[in-house]
Motif scaffolding. Structure first.
Motif, PDB file in Angstrom:
ATOM      1  N   HIS A 109      -6.679   4.745  -6.276  1.00 50.97           N
ATOM      2  CA  HIS A 109      -7.270   3.977  -7.377  1.00 50.97           C
ATOM      3  C   HIS A 109      -6.497   2.709  -7.709  1.00 50.97           C
ATOM      4  O   HIS A 109      -6.808   2.064  -8.717  1.00 50.97           O
ATOM      5  CB  HIS A 109      -7.343   4.864  -8.628  1.00 50.97           C
ATOM      6  CG  HIS A 109      -8.160   6.098  -8.434  1.00 50.97           C
ATOM      7  ND1 HIS A 109      -9.530   6.066  -8.227  1.00 50.97           N
ATOM      8  CD2 HIS A 109      -7.815   7.411  -8.400  1.00 50.97           C
ATOM      9  CE1 HIS A 109      -9.983   7.302  -8.086  1.00 50.97           C
ATOM     10  NE2 HIS A 109      -8.967   8.128  -8.180  1.00 50.97           N
ATOM     11  N   THR A 137       0.823  -1.214   0.000  1.00 50.55           N
ATOM     12  CA  THR A 137       0.000   0.000   0.000  1.00 50.55           C
ATOM     13  C   THR A 137       0.852   1.258   0.000  1.00 50.55           C
ATOM     14  O   THR A 137       0.310   2.365   0.075  1.00 50.55           O
ATOM     15  CB  THR A 137      -0.908   0.011   1.249  1.00 50.55           C
ATOM     16  OG1 THR A 137      -0.092  -0.054   2.432  1.00 50.55           O
ATOM     17  CG2 THR A 137      -1.870  -1.163   1.228  1.00 50.55           C
ATOM     18  N   CYS A 189      -5.308  -0.943  -8.178  1.00 46.48           N
ATOM     19  CA  CYS A 189      -5.927  -2.262  -8.219  1.00 46.48           C
ATOM     20  C   CYS A 189      -4.999  -3.197  -8.986  1.00 46.48           C
ATOM     21  O   CYS A 189      -3.905  -2.802  -9.411  1.00 46.48           O
ATOM     22  CB  CYS A 189      -7.317  -2.213  -8.863  1.00 46.48           C
ATOM     23  SG  CYS A 189      -7.310  -1.810 -10.622  1.00 46.48           S
ATOM     24  N   ASP A 190      -5.428  -4.447  -9.182  1.00 52.65           N
ATOM     25  CA  ASP A 190      -4.593  -5.435  -9.851  1.00 52.65           C
ATOM     26  C   ASP A 190      -4.666  -5.355 -11.365  1.00 52.65           C
ATOM     27  O   ASP A 190      -4.007  -6.147 -12.051  1.00 52.65           O
ATOM     28  CB  ASP A 190      -4.985  -6.844  -9.395  1.00 52.65           C
ATOM     29  CG  ASP A 190      -4.656  -7.084  -7.927  1.00 52.65           C
ATOM     30  OD1 ASP A 190      -3.816  -6.327  -7.397  1.00 52.65           O
ATOM     31  OD2 ASP A 190      -5.225  -8.010  -7.318  1.00 52.65           O
ATOM     32  N   GLU A 191      -5.456  -4.427 -11.904  1.00 52.32           N
ATOM     33  CA  GLU A 191      -5.571  -4.265 -13.349  1.00 52.32           C
ATOM     34  C   GLU A 191      -5.051  -2.880 -13.727  1.00 52.32           C
ATOM     35  O   GLU A 191      -5.707  -1.871 -13.448  1.00 52.32           O
ATOM     36  CB  GLU A 191      -7.017  -4.420 -13.802  1.00 52.32           C
ATOM     37  CG  GLU A 191      -7.605  -5.794 -13.512  1.00 52.32           C
ATOM     38  CD  GLU A 191      -9.042  -5.901 -13.986  1.00 52.32           C
ATOM     39  OE1 GLU A 191      -9.431  -5.094 -14.873  1.00 52.32           O
ATOM     40  OE2 GLU A 191      -9.768  -6.770 -13.483  1.00 52.32           O
ATOM     41  N   ARG A 197      -7.473  -0.398 -15.529  1.00 52.33           N
ATOM     42  CA  ARG A 197      -8.491   0.224 -14.679  1.00 52.33           C
ATOM     43  C   ARG A 197      -7.883   1.307 -13.800  1.00 52.33           C
ATOM     44  O   ARG A 197      -8.489   2.366 -13.586  1.00 52.33           O
ATOM     45  CB  ARG A 197      -9.154  -0.841 -13.803  1.00 52.33           C
ATOM     46  CG  ARG A 197     -10.102  -1.770 -14.543  1.00 52.33           C
ATOM     47  CD  ARG A 197     -10.698  -2.794 -13.604  1.00 52.33           C
ATOM     48  NE  ARG A 197     -11.331  -2.161 -12.449  1.00 52.33           N
ATOM     49  CZ  ARG A 197     -11.727  -2.822 -11.371  1.00 52.33           C
ATOM     50  NH1 ARG A 197     -11.526  -4.126 -11.271  1.00 52.33           N
ATOM     51  NH2 ARG A 197     -12.302  -2.174 -10.375  1.00 52.33           N
ATOM     52  N   THR A 198      -6.704   1.064 -13.297  1.00 50.51           N
ATOM     53  CA  THR A 198      -6.043   2.072 -12.460  1.00 50.51           C
ATOM     54  C   THR A 198      -5.807   3.354 -13.246  1.00 50.51           C
ATOM     55  O   THR A 198      -6.101   4.457 -12.772  1.00 50.51           O
ATOM     56  CB  THR A 198      -4.710   1.529 -11.934  1.00 50.51           C
ATOM     57  OG1 THR A 198      -4.942   0.350 -11.164  1.00 50.51           O
ATOM     58  CG2 THR A 198      -4.012   2.567 -11.067  1.00 50.51           C
TER      59      THR A 198
END
Length: 417
Positions: A339, A275, A341-343, A346-347
């Motif tokens: 924002h 994080t 994320c694992d994609e 999308r981030t």
């Protein structure tokens, strides 16, 4: 890529009707129907609204000149035939209103002449606007092709990485600008570059093409990442003016867990581990590409651990220098943390939307975002390089070594795109 791909079409839709759907009309009726179909609804509504106000209030002399608003508005949104249609309608209704209120012939003639003049001028303006729109559509189509050749789309997976790119040019009509990026697999691992050319417009695009052409060739030829930077520097030294330069970050992933970074006056990438979002600041700052001869300083190679689950965001100053109405800069690190994320796609989509909201809808500088993510392998799976990753994901000690001496040798193919 983030840009819309709808180009090369007129803004006036053509209505197509199936054959046999309605009875065949006489030629004159078909001409009238075609003319009526091209007449815009809003200007016609305005004309009839003025007529209704006149019928309700009985003050034709006051409202009659306002009929010119119909063809004037049609000129901005309709084809020439539609403007003529609205102008003819306004003239006929204006004559009827004048006769109904007993206007003197000279006064009525002057008003009708003004309506006809506005309609004719609007028709000419509509024709010129349509021509400019077609030319702009052609230019944007060419720019779209140039962008595909210059800034090639990045696949979702490159080597061991998930990847995503989001690019926005300040000159929205051109769709290309002075920011550059490339992400390519080579015999020496995946290599990438993100840079920002000084200036905007066509000169900046030409410089970006030069840098990308040299990088794509040198990345395949040179085992050492610093030699890749040397090739770019030598090419720019011969082709740029004294006041031109390019800030850039060149990176490579030669083996599992090892990321090499060479920063030439560019904003530091953001490393995401868990994080935490931390900038990868260069230990030894170096001048932008094209200015080394003036400073005499050479960049160093920085080594950072990059293991499963880590992400790295490259960006240009069009992102971090974007200001809101209160002149506050966009907080990229905080936005990335929100924002994440694992994609990667999308981030970046969420980041770009938040950036647009921050500036009020339109960027005033080119902005590029490139996000890499090292996926987490299944338990017991080996890394893409054939070695299992073990141990703590802590950052490796940063190693900096000087760049080798630059000689005068240069491959003539370096400038090819």
């Amino acid at each position: 890529m983030s840009h819309a791909r709808q180009h090369g079409r007129d803004h006036w839709p053509i209505r197509q009707h199936k054959r046999g759907a309605c009875p065949t009309l006489p030629p004159r009726a078909r001409a009238v129907a075609h003319w009526a179909a091209g007449t815009p609804a809003l200007p016609v509504l305005i004309v009839f609204l003025i007529v209704l106000v006149d019928l309700a209030g009985g003050t034709g002399r006051v409202w009659l000149p306002l009929l010119a608003a119909g063809p004037a508005l049609a000129a901005a949104i309709s084809r020439p035939a539609g403007v003529l249609g609205v102008g003819l309608l306004a003239s006929l209704l204006g004559a009827a209103i004048g006769v109904r209120h007993g206007m003197p012939a000279s006064e009525l003639t002057a008003v009708l002449a003004a309506l006809v003049t506005v309609a004719l001028a609007g028709t000419l303006a509509s024709a010129l606007r349509g021509r400019r729109e077609r030319v702009l559509a052609a230019v944007r189509s060419v720019a779209e092709t140039a962008q595909h050749a210059l800034l090639k789309p990045v696949p979702e997976t490159v080597g061991p990485f998930q990847a995503a790119v989001h690019y926005s040019a300040a000159a929205a009509e051109a769709r290309i600008g002075g920011d550059l990026y490339a992400l390519i697999p080579t015999p020496y691992g995946v290599r990438m570059i993100v840079g920002d050319v000084r200036g905007k417009g066509l000169p900046a695009v030409g410089t970006a093409a030069l840098v990308l052409g040299v990088f794509r060739e040198a990345a395949y030829d040179e085992p050492d990442l610093l030699d890749v930077v040397c090739r770019i520097e030598r090419s720019l030294a011969r082709n740029l003016g004294h006041d031109d330069f390019v800030t850039a970050v060149v990176a490579g992933y030669p083996e599992p867990g090892r990321l090499e970074v060479v920063n030439c006056g560019h904003a530091p990438p953001l490393l995401v581990r868990g994080t935490e979002v931390v900038p990868v600041d260069p230990d030894r700052p170096a001048p932008p590409l094209g200015l080394r001869a003036l400073s005499g300083e050479s960049p160093g190679l920085q080594v950072v651990s990059f293991t499963e689950g880590d992400q790295l965001l490259f960006y240009t100053d069009g992102v971090t220098e974007a200001r809101d109405a209160d002149r506050e800069f966009y907080p990229l690190a905080e936005g990335l943390a929100r924002h994440l994320c694992d994609e990667p796609a999308r981030t970046l989509a969420a980041l770009h939307q938040e950036l647009l909201d921050h500036v009020g809808g339109r960027l005033h500088d080119d902005a590029a975002l490139l996000l890499l993510r090292k996926p987490v392998a299944a338990a017991g799976a080996a890394d893409a390089g054939g070695l299992a990753l073990t141990g703590s994901p802590a950052v490796l000690p940063l190693a900096v070594r000087p760049e080798p001496v630059v000689d005068g040798a240069f491959d003539d193919r370096e400038g090819a795109v």
